[in-house]
Enzyme design. Structure first.
Site, mmCIF file in Angstrom:
data_model
loop_
_atom_site.group_PDB
_atom_site.id
_atom_site.type_symbol
_atom_site.label_atom_id
_atom_site.label_comp_id
_atom_site.label_asym_id
_atom_site.label_seq_id
_atom_site.Cartn_x
_atom_site.Cartn_y
_atom_site.Cartn_z
ATOM 1 N N LYS A 206 0.834 -1.200 0.000
ATOM 2 C CA LYS A 206 0.000 0.000 0.000
ATOM 3 C C LYS A 206 0.873 1.256 0.000
ATOM 4 O O LYS A 206 0.674 2.176 -0.778
ATOM 5 C CB LYS A 206 -0.919 0.002 1.230
ATOM 6 C CG LYS A 206 -1.897 1.143 1.248
ATOM 7 C CD LYS A 206 -2.346 1.510 2.636
ATOM 8 C CE LYS A 206 -1.273 2.311 3.357
ATOM 9 N NZ LYS A 206 -1.683 2.816 4.665
ATOM 10 N N ASP B 208 -6.212 0.899 1.119
ATOM 11 C CA ASP B 208 -6.152 0.988 2.587
ATOM 12 C C ASP B 208 -7.510 0.536 3.141
ATOM 13 O O ASP B 208 -8.346 0.032 2.395
ATOM 14 C CB ASP B 208 -5.784 2.412 3.036
ATOM 15 C CG ASP B 208 -6.876 3.415 2.709
ATOM 16 O OD1 ASP B 208 -7.922 3.016 2.144
ATOM 17 O OD2 ASP B 208 -6.699 4.595 3.034
#
Ligand code: SF4
Length: 210
Positions: A120, A138
């Site tokens: 991420k 996320d």
């Protein structure tokens, strides 16, 4: 979800969040990388407060590795999970120095190869600092995308793959920010479906909220 509905959903989100963009303050890819590591389970506002102090002295990997982990932990304490975050920041900094001459690489695979940097974080830096197309998933993006039906997946990696398949590549990066904004404002943990402008396209609303 049909392609035309994906486009409509993104167009509506874009119209309500025209300025959706990262809220972390940074002046270089390295500063953004550190800020994103700090932002895990912490507000951007808090991270900006901490980095405002941290980056006065420690804004390059070379300067950062001069810090003892305990000292870094004290500086970033209020961001939470300070022990692991300090460890990740220091190990990413070491990795950038050893493998990339002290410069954050602008290549996605190289970013993902950095010690202490998750998928991420790498995607956010690649997209925001280097202006490339990527979708970082996320908790907001995961929740909102799967509720709407832009993805139907049980983990973040599959969600990222499905979003890349369902959303045109040129819209990947902006879509990441749109889904975050929608997750923060309307599609919260307890969703405000009644006021949601995309409810007629949303799987969750169709299945559970009527
Ligand atoms: S309708 Fe409800 S679940 Fe669907 S996106 Fe809107 S707030 Fe989220």
């Amino acid at each position: 979800m049909e392609k035309k509905d994906v486009k409509t959903v993104l167009d509506i989100l874009n119209s309500i969040y025209p300025n959706a963009q990262p809220e972390l303050n940074y002046n270089s890819p390295y500063e953004l990388l550190v800020a994103v590591i700090l932002s895990a389970q912490c507000t951007d506002k808090r991270v900006n407060k901490v980095t405002n102090e941290l980056f006065k002295e420690y804004n390059t990997p070379f300067k950062m590795v001069e810090l003892a982990q305990e000292k870094l932990e004290k500086i970033i304490f209020s961001c939470g999970f300070y022990h692991n975050k300090a460890k990740h920041i220091l190990s990413a900094s070491q990795s950038i120095i050893q493998n990339f001459g002290g410069k954050v690489p602008g290549d996605l695979e190289q970013l993902r190869s950095l010690s202490g940097v998750g998928r991420k974080t790498a995607n956010v830096v690649y997209s925001v600092a280097f202006g490339k197309n990527a979708i970082a998933v996320d908790t907001h993006v995961f929740r909102v995308a799967n509720r709407i039906g832009l993805a139907v997946a049980k983990d973040v990696l599959k969600t990222e793959m499905q979003l890349m398949e369902n959303i045109p590549e040129k819209r990947w990066s902006k879509s990441h920010h749109l889904l975050i904004y929608h997750g923060r404002n309307i599609c919260k943990a307890k969703p405000l479906c009644g006021v949601c402008p995309i409810k007629e396209y949303c799987n969750y609303y169709k299945n559970f909220s009527k």
